[in-house]
Design a protein around this motif. Sequence first.
Motif, PDB file in Angstrom:
ATOM      1  N   LEU A 147       1.283  -1.040  -0.276  1.00  0.00           N
ATOM      2  CA  LEU A 147      -0.382   0.029   0.021  1.00  0.00           C
ATOM      3  C   LEU A 147       1.018   1.093  -0.107  1.00  0.00           C
ATOM      4  CD1 LEU A 147      -2.812  -0.929   2.291  1.00  0.00           C
ATOM      5  CD2 LEU A 147      -3.256  -0.580  -0.356  1.00  0.00           C
ATOM      6  N   LYS A 148       2.107   1.341   0.393  1.00  0.00           N
ATOM      7  CA  LYS A 148       3.305   2.677   0.729  1.00  0.00           C
ATOM      8  C   LYS A 148       4.018   2.559  -0.638  1.00  0.00           C
ATOM      9  CE  LYS A 148       4.095   2.783   5.599  1.00  0.00           C
ATOM     10  NZ  LYS A 148       4.287   1.053   6.660  1.00  0.00           N
ATOM     11  N   ALA A 149       4.136   1.186  -1.532  1.00  0.00           N
ATOM     12  CA  ALA A 149       4.638   1.106  -2.539  1.00  0.00           C
ATOM     13  C   ALA A 149       3.641   1.941  -3.084  1.00  0.00           C
ATOM     14  CB  ALA A 149       5.286   0.039  -2.585  1.00  0.00           C
ATOM     15  N   GLY A 150       2.814   1.443  -3.091  1.00  0.00           N
ATOM     16  CA  GLY A 150       1.902   2.305  -4.689  1.00  0.00           C
ATOM     17  C   GLY A 150       0.866   3.510  -4.048  1.00  0.00           C
ATOM     18  N   GLY A 151       1.313   4.449  -3.171  1.00  0.00           N
ATOM     19  CA  GLY A 151       1.107   5.647  -2.884  1.00  0.00           C
ATOM     20  C   GLY A 151      -0.765   5.759  -1.788  1.00  0.00           C
ATOM     21  N   PHE A 152      -1.346   4.333  -1.306  1.00  0.00           N
ATOM     22  CA  PHE A 152      -2.346   4.284  -0.858  1.00  0.00           C
ATOM     23  C   PHE A 152      -2.634   4.639   0.475  1.00  0.00           C
ATOM     24  CE2 PHE A 152      -3.367   1.828  -4.858  1.00  0.00           C
ATOM     25  CZ  PHE A 152      -3.994   2.045  -5.193  1.00  0.00           C
ATOM     26  N   LYS A 153      -1.181   4.650   0.669  1.00  0.00           N
ATOM     27  CA  LYS A 153      -0.564   4.838   2.463  1.00  0.00           C
ATOM     28  C   LYS A 153       0.798   5.516   2.863  1.00  0.00           C
ATOM     29  CE  LYS A 153      -0.705   1.777   6.627  1.00  0.00           C
ATOM     30  NZ  LYS A 153      -0.287   0.327   7.187  1.00  0.00           N
ATOM     31  N   GLU A 154       0.411   6.387   4.103  1.00  0.00           N
ATOM     32  CA  GLU A 154       2.056   7.064   4.099  1.00  0.00           C
ATOM     33  C   GLU A 154       3.220   6.414   4.623  1.00  0.00           C
ATOM     34  OE1 GLU A 154       0.953  11.263   4.982  1.00  0.00           O
ATOM     35  OE2 GLU A 154      -0.685  11.532   4.425  1.00  0.00           O
ATOM     36  N   GLY A 155       3.885   7.181   5.024  1.00  0.00           N
ATOM     37  CA  GLY A 155       4.515   5.788   5.983  1.00  0.00           C
ATOM     38  C   GLY A 155       5.970   5.608   4.804  1.00  0.00           C
ATOM     39  N   GLU A 156       7.100   5.688   5.411  1.00  0.00           N
ATOM     40  CA  GLU A 156       8.182   5.166   4.919  1.00  0.00           C
ATOM     41  C   GLU A 156       8.253   2.887   5.056  1.00  0.00           C
ATOM     42  OE1 GLU A 156      11.894   5.007   8.130  1.00  0.00           O
ATOM     43  OE2 GLU A 156      12.007   7.383   7.618  1.00  0.00           O
ATOM     44  N   TYR A 157       8.984   2.552   3.696  1.00  0.00           N
ATOM     45  CA  TYR A 157       9.247   1.533   3.336  1.00  0.00           C
ATOM     46  C   TYR A 157       9.940   1.360   2.936  1.00  0.00           C
ATOM     47  CZ  TYR A 157       7.526   3.035  -1.428  1.00  0.00           C
ATOM     48  OH  TYR A 157       7.745   3.809  -2.389  1.00  0.00           O
ATOM     49  N   VAL A 158      10.911  -0.115   2.687  1.00  0.00           N
ATOM     50  CA  VAL A 158      11.208  -1.127   2.512  1.00  0.00           C
ATOM     51  C   VAL A 158      11.288  -0.722   0.350  1.00  0.00           C
ATOM     52  CG1 VAL A 158      13.612  -2.057   1.589  1.00  0.00           C
ATOM     53  CG2 VAL A 158      12.997  -1.233   4.307  1.00  0.00           C
ATOM     54  N   GLU A 159      11.933   0.086  -0.218  1.00  0.00           N
ATOM     55  CA  GLU A 159      12.001  -0.617  -1.626  1.00  0.00           C
ATOM     56  C   GLU A 159      13.163  -1.680  -1.897  1.00  0.00           C
ATOM     57  OE1 GLU A 159      10.955   2.681  -5.238  1.00  0.00           O
ATOM     58  OE2 GLU A 159      12.544   3.383  -4.100  1.00  0.00           O
ATOM     59  N   LEU A 160      12.334  -2.145  -2.731  1.00  0.00           N
ATOM     60  CA  LEU A 160      12.845  -3.609  -2.926  1.00  0.00           C
ATOM     61  C   LEU A 160      14.342  -3.464  -4.502  1.00  0.00           C
ATOM     62  CD1 LEU A 160      11.270  -6.326  -2.413  1.00  0.00           C
ATOM     63  CD2 LEU A 160      12.078  -5.494  -1.274  1.00  0.00           C
ATOM     64  N   GLY A 161      15.371  -3.905  -4.045  1.00  0.00           N
ATOM     65  CA  GLY A 161      15.923  -3.852  -5.288  1.00  0.00           C
ATOM     66  C   GLY A 161      15.595  -4.887  -7.079  1.00  0.00           C
ATOM     67  N   GLU A 162      16.857  -4.626  -8.229  1.00  0.00           N
ATOM     68  CA  GLU A 162      16.272  -6.203  -8.207  1.00  0.00           C
ATOM     69  C   GLU A 162      16.747  -6.924  -8.888  1.00  0.00           C
ATOM     70  OE1 GLU A 162      14.748  -5.101 -11.901  1.00  0.00           O
ATOM     71  OE2 GLU A 162      14.050  -2.915 -10.908  1.00  0.00           O
ATOM     72  N   PHE A 163      16.318  -7.965  -9.715  1.00  0.00           N
ATOM     73  CA  PHE A 163      16.623  -9.091  -9.036  1.00  0.00           C
ATOM     74  C   PHE A 163      18.482  -9.499 -10.117  1.00  0.00           C
ATOM     75  CE2 PHE A 163      12.865 -10.341  -7.896  1.00  0.00           C
ATOM     76  CZ  PHE A 163      13.221 -11.428  -7.364  1.00  0.00           C
ATOM     77  N   SER A 164      19.185 -10.508  -9.616  1.00  0.00           N
ATOM     78  CA  SER A 164      20.376 -10.369  -9.972  1.00  0.00           C
ATOM     79  C   SER A 164      20.193 -10.548 -12.029  1.00  0.00           C
ATOM     80  CB  SER A 164      22.028 -11.107  -9.548  1.00  0.00           C
ATOM     81  OG  SER A 164      20.727 -12.112  -9.716  1.00  0.00           O
ATOM     82  N   GLU A 165      21.144 -10.879 -12.666  1.00  0.00           N
ATOM     83  CA  GLU A 165      21.242 -11.523 -14.046  1.00  0.00           C
ATOM     84  C   GLU A 165      21.027 -12.824 -13.305  1.00  0.00           C
ATOM     85  OE1 GLU A 165      23.195 -10.827 -17.238  1.00  0.00           O
ATOM     86  OE2 GLU A 165      22.335  -8.977 -16.651  1.00  0.00           O
ATOM     87  N   GLU A 166      20.000 -13.573 -14.625  1.00  0.00           N
ATOM     88  CA  GLU A 166      19.861 -14.962 -14.154  1.00  0.00           C
ATOM     89  C   GLU A 166      21.037 -15.816 -13.962  1.00  0.00           C
ATOM     90  OE1 GLU A 166      15.759 -17.118 -14.734  1.00  0.00           O
ATOM     91  OE2 GLU A 166      17.073 -17.081 -16.654  1.00  0.00           O
ATOM     92  N   ARG A 167      21.507 -16.861 -13.563  1.00  0.00           N
ATOM     93  CA  ARG A 167      22.571 -17.532 -14.068  1.00  0.00           C
ATOM     94  C   ARG A 167      22.031 -19.473 -13.854  1.00  0.00           C
ATOM     95  NH1 ARG A 167      22.063 -16.095  -8.213  1.00  0.00           N
ATOM     96  NH2 ARG A 167      22.771 -17.995  -7.121  1.00  0.00           N
ATOM     97  N   GLU A 168      23.100 -20.487 -14.362  1.00  0.00           N
ATOM     98  CA  GLU A 168      22.944 -21.418 -13.800  1.00  0.00           C
ATOM     99  C   GLU A 168      22.631 -22.164 -12.966  1.00  0.00           C
ATOM    100  OE1 GLU A 168      22.093 -23.326 -16.777  1.00  0.00           O
ATOM    101  OE2 GLU A 168      22.574 -22.048 -18.135  1.00  0.00           O
ATOM    102  N   ALA A 169      21.195 -22.396 -12.094  1.00  0.00           N
ATOM    103  CA  ALA A 169      21.381 -23.453 -10.995  1.00  0.00           C
ATOM    104  C   ALA A 169      22.481 -23.888 -10.381  1.00  0.00           C
ATOM    105  CB  ALA A 169      19.465 -23.895 -10.525  1.00  0.00           C
ATOM    106  N   SER A 170      23.466 -24.006  -9.097  1.00  0.00           N
ATOM    107  CA  SER A 170      23.501 -24.586  -8.852  1.00  0.00           C
ATOM    108  C   SER A 170      23.068 -25.682  -7.943  1.00  0.00           C
ATOM    109  CB  SER A 170      24.976 -23.781  -7.834  1.00  0.00           C
ATOM    110  OG  SER A 170      24.497 -23.152  -6.644  1.00  0.00           O
TER     111      SER A 170
END
Length: 272
Positions: A174-197
């Motif tokens: 709701l905060k990220a969508g601007g429906f609620k006021e307040g602080e929130y943690v903005e998530l970063g982008e995913f890394s490049e895709e790699r072969e699964a180890s």
Amino acid sequence: MKRVLTMAAIFTLAVSCGQNKAQKALVLYYSQEGHTKTVAEQLQAALAADIEEIVPVVAYDGDFMATIERGRKELDEGVVPEIQPIKADIGEYDVIFLGFPVWFGICANPVLTVLDELDFSGKKIVPFCTFGSGGLDSSVKTIKEKQPDAEILPGYGVRAARIEAVPAELDRFLKAGGFKEGEYVELGEFSEEREASAEDAAIFDAAVGDYPMIHAKAVKVASREVPGGVEYLFTAEDLPREGAPSGPFSGEMKVYVLAEVGQAPVFTQVIR
Ligand SMILES: Cc1cc2nc3c(=O)[nH]c(=O)nc-3n(C[C@H](O)[C@H](O)[C@H](O)COP(=O)(O)O)c2cc1C
């Protein structure tokens, strides 16, 4: 101190000024077993919005298999279930939070009726749903097809098995969508895709292991730091099932997995 600096480098602390908050909101939802109702009520409380439940004239009150049978038959026959008239005047609202369980990969049948019968033109729709494994994206496609003149905003979906995660996730959403006021943690982008180890594959297996609907193997993976741990986005391939007819197990799927420190990894959503 070092840890604080590392956190600061990974996450951006964003502040929502709640620019959408002044809009008049309606939470309109269907729920058969109560999971979607839980989300709907939390949304209603957070937004001080109006709320209305979608009620089929003939309730889906049978057991799970009876609901599957009736729901499947209706879809096959192209028949949507009759619902009690919606009391809210959609015209009065700016934004409608439309909630549903995912049935057969899309919005549950009573919500298909709402999308067929009501006009959301010019309105904002925020879809929210609960599911066994996933179906938000495919449901959004259906909503767009049925309501081409509505603006569909990013939605929120949660596994019924993770319903306890809703308060924290909804607050961020709701905060990220601007429906609620307040602080929130903005998530970063995913890394490049790699072969699964082998280590990645073990995390994938631990997350989906006891879920009967997923029988797959991790092929590729991307990841990102999130508060409390790491989120993975796996590309996985369906494996043939023993005793099941051979193929087509063509399915490639995307599986989101959350690995929080000190907790067993869990999958949060599957996109097929
Ligand atoms: C008829 C039926 C079909 C379902 N189909 C799906 C599906 O395609 N994908 C999925 O992830 N979950 C599916 N589920 C699980 C529901 O989405 C999940 O249990 C949901 O949280 C129920 O919400 P409710 O408690 O609000 O009724 C289905 C459940 C039923 C009864």
